[in-house]
Design a protein around this motif. Structure first.
Motif, short mmCIF file in Angstrom:
data_model
loop_
_atom_site.label_atom_id
_atom_site.label_comp_id
_atom_site.label_asym_id
_atom_site.label_seq_id
_atom_site.Cartn_x
_atom_site.Cartn_y
_atom_site.Cartn_z
N PRO A 1 0.90 -1.10 0.14
CA PRO A 1 -0.06 0.07 -0.13
C PRO A 1 0.69 1.18 -0.07
CG PRO A 1 -0.03 -0.92 2.31
CD PRO A 1 1.00 -1.87 1.33
N PHE A 2 0.38 2.51 -0.49
CA PHE A 2 1.00 3.67 -0.74
C PHE A 2 0.70 4.30 0.92
CE2 PHE A 2 1.02 8.33 -1.64
CZ PHE A 2 2.36 8.24 -2.25
N THR A 3 1.38 4.23 1.81
CA THR A 3 1.36 4.63 3.06
C THR A 3 2.69 5.78 3.42
OG1 THR A 3 2.92 2.94 4.05
CG2 THR A 3 0.57 2.38 3.89
N GLU A 4 1.99 6.30 4.40
CA GLU A 4 3.09 7.17 5.03
C GLU A 4 4.54 6.73 5.31
OE1 GLU A 4 2.93 11.06 7.84
OE2 GLU A 4 2.59 9.02 9.00
N GLU A 5 4.59 5.58 5.87
CA GLU A 5 5.74 4.63 6.22
C GLU A 5 6.41 4.42 4.87
OE1 GLU A 5 8.24 2.64 8.48
OE2 GLU A 5 6.58 3.65 9.34
N THR A 6 5.66 3.75 3.83
CA THR A 6 6.45 3.44 2.71
C THR A 6 7.20 4.61 2.07
OG1 THR A 6 4.77 1.73 2.31
CG2 THR A 6 5.97 2.37 0.42
N VAL A 7 6.16 5.73 1.99
CA VAL A 7 6.86 7.04 1.33
C VAL A 7 8.31 7.57 2.09
CG1 VAL A 7 6.21 9.24 0.58
CG2 VAL A 7 4.59 7.43 0.09
N SER A 8 8.09 7.37 3.44
CA SER A 8 9.08 7.94 4.06
C SER A 8 10.33 7.08 4.01
CB SER A 8 8.73 7.66 5.68
OG SER A 8 9.89 7.98 6.47
N VAL A 9 10.19 5.60 3.76
CA VAL A 9 11.54 4.81 3.50
C VAL A 9 11.85 5.33 2.10
CG1 VAL A 9 12.23 2.47 3.37
CG2 VAL A 9 10.85 3.12 5.35
N PHE A 10 11.03 5.31 1.16
CA PHE A 10 11.42 5.43 -0.28
C PHE A 10 12.20 6.98 -0.34
CE2 PHE A 10 10.14 7.27 -4.40
CZ PHE A 10 10.53 6.41 -5.25
N ASN A 11 11.45 7.98 0.22
CA ASN A 11 12.07 9.25 0.05
C ASN A 11 13.44 9.20 0.86
OD1 ASN A 11 10.50 10.72 -1.67
ND2 ASN A 11 9.13 11.27 0.17
N PHE A 12 13.59 8.69 2.03
CA PHE A 12 15.10 8.60 2.61
C PHE A 12 16.06 7.92 1.63
CE2 PHE A 12 18.20 6.77 5.69
CZ PHE A 12 18.74 7.82 6.15
N CYS A 13 15.51 6.86 1.13
CA CYS A 13 16.42 6.17 0.08
C CYS A 13 16.85 7.00 -1.08
CB CYS A 13 15.71 4.70 -0.37
SG CYS A 13 15.52 3.64 1.04
N ARG A 14 15.93 7.64 -1.46
CA ARG A 14 16.20 8.49 -2.67
C ARG A 14 17.17 9.54 -2.38
NH1 ARG A 14 11.75 11.40 -3.54
NH2 ARG A 14 12.95 12.44 -5.34
N PHE A 15 17.23 10.23 -1.03
CA PHE A 15 17.95 11.17 -0.61
C PHE A 15 19.47 10.69 -0.27
CE2 PHE A 15 20.21 12.91 2.96
CZ PHE A 15 20.28 14.17 2.60
#
Length: 120
Positions: free
Chosen positions: A31-45
């Motif tokens: 699912p597209f959740t706050e947790e998923t987006v957080s991890v994804f954005n940190f990895c992108r960073f």
């Protein structure tokens, strides 16, 4: 998981995690959740900071900040990220906290309105 990895494996793990999240989201396996987006954005960073680039400011859940900051510090101390990565982290993630137009919201009926107002 990242906390238990030796510092030499963190960037590779983050790259692999980012790719898995992209694939899982595109195939609707997670699912597209706050947790998923957080991890994804940190990895992108992490990937962008390694290359000397940045990403658009975004919002992270406040409870995630200490862990991410600790990880950034570990990578800087090991010479895996440039010294300016701390400032980049603050600019990327704290600016989203203090500028709510970056927060598009999760499960928020008004999220579309913010996008419209931001684009206007």
């Amino acid at each position: 998981m990242i906390e238990s990895l030796p510092v030499n494996g963190i960037l590779l793990a983050a790259t692999l995690e980012r790719r898995m999240i992209e694939e899982d989201l595109s195939q609707r396996r997670i699912p597209f959740t706050e947790e998923t987006v957080s991890v994804f954005n940190f990895c992108r960073f992490l990937q962008a900071a390694t290359l000397g680039n940045g990403i658009f400011p975004t919002v992270l859940p406040l409870p995630h900040f200490p862990f991410y900051r600790k990880t950034i510090n570990r990578l800087i101390e090991a010479g895996k990220l440039p010294q300016n990565a701390r400032k980049q982290f603050d600019t990327t993630f704290f600016s989203g906290v203090f500028n709510p137009q970056w927060l598009f919201g999760f499960n928020n009926e008004n999220a579309g309105n913010r996008v419209t107002r931001f684009a206007a």
